[in-house]
Design a protein around this motif. Structure first.
Motif, PDB file in Angstrom:
ATOM      1  N   GLN A  35       8.706  67.248  64.794  1.00  0.00           N
ATOM      2  CA  GLN A  35       9.731  66.234  64.497  1.00  0.00           C
ATOM      3  C   GLN A  35       9.657  65.080  65.491  1.00  0.00           C
ATOM      4  OE1 GLN A  35      13.796  67.258  65.452  1.00  0.00           O
ATOM      5  NE2 GLN A  35      14.525  66.349  63.532  1.00  0.00           N
ATOM      6  N   GLN A  36       9.502  65.403  66.782  1.00  0.00           N
ATOM      7  CA  GLN A  36       9.458  64.360  67.801  1.00  0.00           C
ATOM      8  C   GLN A  36       8.192  63.515  67.688  1.00  0.00           C
ATOM      9  OE1 GLN A  36      11.962  63.526  70.027  1.00  0.00           O
ATOM     10  NE2 GLN A  36      13.073  64.928  68.668  1.00  0.00           N
ATOM     11  N   LEU A  37       7.087  64.127  67.318  1.00  0.00           N
ATOM     12  CA  LEU A  37       5.862  63.353  67.116  1.00  0.00           C
ATOM     13  C   LEU A  37       5.965  62.455  65.892  1.00  0.00           C
ATOM     14  CD1 LEU A  37       3.158  66.030  68.000  1.00  0.00           C
ATOM     15  CD2 LEU A  37       3.752  63.995  69.327  1.00  0.00           C
ATOM     16  N   SER A  38       6.698  62.901  64.876  1.00  0.00           N
ATOM     17  CA  SER A  38       6.928  62.040  63.708  1.00  0.00           C
ATOM     18  C   SER A  38       7.759  60.830  64.090  1.00  0.00           C
ATOM     19  CB  SER A  38       7.637  62.838  62.606  1.00  0.00           C
ATOM     20  OG  SER A  38       6.799  63.865  62.113  1.00  0.00           O
ATOM     21  N   LEU A  39       8.759  61.036  64.949  1.00  0.00           N
ATOM     22  CA  LEU A  39       9.563  59.907  65.429  1.00  0.00           C
ATOM     23  C   LEU A  39       8.716  58.955  66.268  1.00  0.00           C
ATOM     24  CD1 LEU A  39      12.855  61.795  66.412  1.00  0.00           C
ATOM     25  CD2 LEU A  39      12.536  60.196  64.507  1.00  0.00           C
ATOM     26  N   LEU A  40       7.773  59.511  67.064  1.00  0.00           N
ATOM     27  CA  LEU A  40       6.896  58.662  67.858  1.00  0.00           C
ATOM     28  C   LEU A  40       6.001  57.826  66.950  1.00  0.00           C
ATOM     29  CD1 LEU A  40       5.886  57.831  70.662  1.00  0.00           C
ATOM     30  CD2 LEU A  40       4.267  59.747  70.561  1.00  0.00           C
ATOM     31  N   GLU A  41       5.525  58.409  65.859  1.00  0.00           N
ATOM     32  CA  GLU A  41       4.739  57.655  64.886  1.00  0.00           C
ATOM     33  C   GLU A  41       5.547  56.491  64.325  1.00  0.00           C
ATOM     34  OE1 GLU A  41       1.273  60.082  62.647  1.00  0.00           O
ATOM     35  OE2 GLU A  41       3.311  60.603  62.032  1.00  0.00           O
ATOM     36  N   ARG A  42       6.827  56.741  64.051  1.00  0.00           N
ATOM     37  CA  ARG A  42       7.686  55.688  63.524  1.00  0.00           C
ATOM     38  C   ARG A  42       7.844  54.573  64.563  1.00  0.00           C
ATOM     39  NH1 ARG A  42      13.183  58.028  61.565  1.00  0.00           N
ATOM     40  NH2 ARG A  42      11.653  59.386  60.533  1.00  0.00           N
ATOM     41  N   GLU A  43       7.995  54.956  65.846  1.00  0.00           N
ATOM     42  CA  GLU A  43       8.098  53.952  66.906  1.00  0.00           C
ATOM     43  C   GLU A  43       6.803  53.154  67.027  1.00  0.00           C
ATOM     44  OE1 GLU A  43      11.123  56.405  69.930  1.00  0.00           O
ATOM     45  OE2 GLU A  43       8.973  56.290  70.341  1.00  0.00           O
ATOM     46  N   ALA A  44       5.658  53.841  66.876  1.00  0.00           N
ATOM     47  CA  ALA A  44       4.371  53.165  67.030  1.00  0.00           C
ATOM     48  C   ALA A  44       4.022  52.294  65.826  1.00  0.00           C
ATOM     49  CB  ALA A  44       3.274  54.202  67.252  1.00  0.00           C
ATOM     50  N   GLY A  45       4.506  52.685  64.650  1.00  0.00           N
ATOM     51  CA  GLY A  45       4.205  51.919  63.443  1.00  0.00           C
ATOM     52  C   GLY A  45       2.819  52.173  62.887  1.00  0.00           C
ATOM     53  N   VAL A  46       2.118  53.182  63.410  1.00  0.00           N
ATOM     54  CA  VAL A  46       0.794  53.551  62.903  1.00  0.00           C
ATOM     55  C   VAL A  46       0.715  55.073  62.867  1.00  0.00           C
ATOM     56  CG1 VAL A  46      -0.371  51.477  63.773  1.00  0.00           C
ATOM     57  CG2 VAL A  46      -0.231  53.515  65.219  1.00  0.00           C
ATOM     58  N   ALA A  47      -0.242  55.585  62.094  1.00  0.00           N
ATOM     59  CA  ALA A  47      -0.443  57.028  62.034  1.00  0.00           C
ATOM     60  C   ALA A  47      -1.089  57.509  63.335  1.00  0.00           C
ATOM     61  CB  ALA A  47      -1.319  57.394  60.845  1.00  0.00           C
ATOM     62  N   LEU A  48      -0.471  58.486  63.976  1.00  0.00           N
ATOM     63  CA  LEU A  48      -1.006  59.050  65.214  1.00  0.00           C
ATOM     64  C   LEU A  48      -1.681  60.398  64.981  1.00  0.00           C
ATOM     65  CD1 LEU A  48       2.040  58.306  67.554  1.00  0.00           C
ATOM     66  CD2 LEU A  48      -0.017  56.920  67.228  1.00  0.00           C
ATOM     67  N   LEU A  49      -1.316  61.082  63.889  1.00  0.00           N
ATOM     68  CA  LEU A  49      -1.850  62.400  63.578  1.00  0.00           C
ATOM     69  C   LEU A  49      -2.410  62.394  62.166  1.00  0.00           C
ATOM     70  CD1 LEU A  49       1.153  64.576  64.853  1.00  0.00           C
ATOM     71  CD2 LEU A  49      -0.807  63.786  66.180  1.00  0.00           C
TER      72      LEU A  49
END
Length: 297
Positions: A35-49
Motif C-alpha cells: 500500500q505504501q509503495l502504491s502511494l509512493l508511485e502516486r507521489e512520483a507520478g510514474v510506475a516504480l514497480l
C-alpha cells in the motif's frame, strides 16, 4: 514532496528483492508495504514497480528513485547525528560476530557504564556476512566483523571500516598431542565453519597452500562446537585467539605458516560518523580489544 518512510521502503525493496522480505525486516505486513509503495508511485507520478511472475521488480524509474532514496536516508541520518551531538544519548544498535560478542563486547559495555551510563546499547549476535548487509540496510548502527589475509570484505558506498585490532589464527589439536606443522595434518579430519563463509574459504586456502585438500568432516558456525570436537579427538581445526578470551587454550595450539592474523574491525555508515553515541561505542570497543590483547596468555 516524497514521504521519507516510503522512500525507505523502496530502498529496502531494492536491497532485499521481495516485498515479503521488506515486511519481515521492518516488522510490517506485506499488504502495508504494498500500500505504501502504491502511494509512493502516486507521489512520483510514474510506475516504480512492475510484475515479475508472482513478485514485483523495480522499473528503471524505480531503480533511479531508489538510488535517490539511499542518499535521502543518508542525509536524514547525518542530520540526526548532528542533533545527537547535543546533550542526551541515542540508542546504538550493535551487531557483533560471536567471538566478539562473547569477549570484547561485555568489556566494552563495562567501560561504557562508567563513561556514559545513560547510553543504551542493543546487541545482536550475527555472522559478519549478514550483519554487514544489515548495517547497509540501516538495521544496525555499528557492526563488529573480521576479514582474513587476502580476503577483504566487500566495500560499499557510505560504509567505513575502522580497525579495532589484529587476532592471531592458529591450528588447534587435541590437548594430549604435540604441536604439528600444517602439512603433517593432511590425513586428519577437520572441523571448519560452513561453506560460503570467509573463514571457511581462508582455512581451505591455507591447507591447499600446504599441499593438501582438507577432509572437512564436520562444519559448524558455533566455534564452541569446534573446540569440543577437537578436545574429544575427533578433528583438528583453525581458531582465532579471541575465542579463548583471557584464559589459556585447553587445546594444543600450533602456529600457521607466516603467523597470520585476522583483522577485527568496526563498520559504520559514514552518515553516523558525527554521532557521539556511536563514537563512544567505537572507542570502547577499541579499548576493550587492546586490554584483551595485553592480558592474552
Amino acid at each position: 514532496m516524497f514521504e521519507l518512510r516510503r522512500l525507505r521502503l523502496l530502498h529496502e525493496l531494492a536491497l532485499r528483492g521481495t516485498i515479503a522480505e521488506v515486511a519481515a525486516s521492518l516488522s510490517y505486513s506485506p499488504s502495508t508495504v504494498s500500500q505504501q509503495l502504491s502511494l509512493l508511485e502516486r507521489e512520483a507520478g510514474v510506475a516504480l514497480l512492475e510484475p515479475d511472475g508472482r513478485r514485483v521488480r523495480l522499473t528503471p524509474q524505480g531503480r533511479m528513485l531508489a538510488q535517490h532514496a539511499a542518499r535521502a536516508l543518508q542525509l536524514d541520518e547525518a542530520a540526526r547525528a548532528a542533533l545527537a551531538a547535543s546533550p542526551g544519548w541515542e540508542t546504538v544498535r550493535l551487531s557483533a560476530m560471536p567471538t566478539a560478542a562473547e569477549t570484547i563486547v561485555p568489556a566494552a559495555l563495562t567501560l561504557l557504564a562508567r563513561r556514559a551510563p545513560e547510553l543504551r546499547v542493543e546487541l545482536a549476535e550475527l555472522p559478519p556476512e549478514e550483519s554487514l548487509f544489515e548495517l547497509w540496510a540501516r538495521r544496525f548502527d555499528l557492526v563488529i566483523a573480521e576479514q582474513y589475509p587476502g580476503h577483504s570484505r566487500e566495500l560499499r558506498d557510505g560504509i567505513e571500516h575502522d580497525l579495532i585490532g589484529e587476532d592471531p589464527i592458529r591450528v588447534v589439536l587435541p590437548p594430549w598431542e604435540h604441536p604439528l606443522p600444517l602439512h603433517e595434518l593432511r590425513e586428519r579430519a577437520w572441523v571448519l565453519e560452513p561453506e560460503g563463509t570467509a573463514a571457511r574459504r581462508w582455512a581451505v586456502q591455507q591447507c591447499r597452500a600446504a599441499g593438501f585438500e582438507p577432509d572437512v568432516r564436520y562444519e559448524a558456525a558455533d566455534l564452541t562446537a569446534h573446540v569440543r570436537l577437537v578436545a574429544s579427538g575427533h578433528a583438528v581445526g583453525m581458531l582465532p585467539d579471541l575465542i579463548w578470551n583471557d584464559e589459556p587454550s585447553p587445546l594444543t595450539v600450533a602456529d600457521l605458516p607466516g603467523s597470520p592474523v585476522r583483522e577485527v574491525f568496526a563498520a559504520v555508515r559514514t552518515a553516523s560518523l558525527a554521532d557521539e553515541s556511536v563514537s563512544l561505542v567505537r572507542t570502547a570497543l577499541r579499548d576493550a580489544f587492546a586490554a584483551h590483547r595485553r592480558r592474552a596468555p
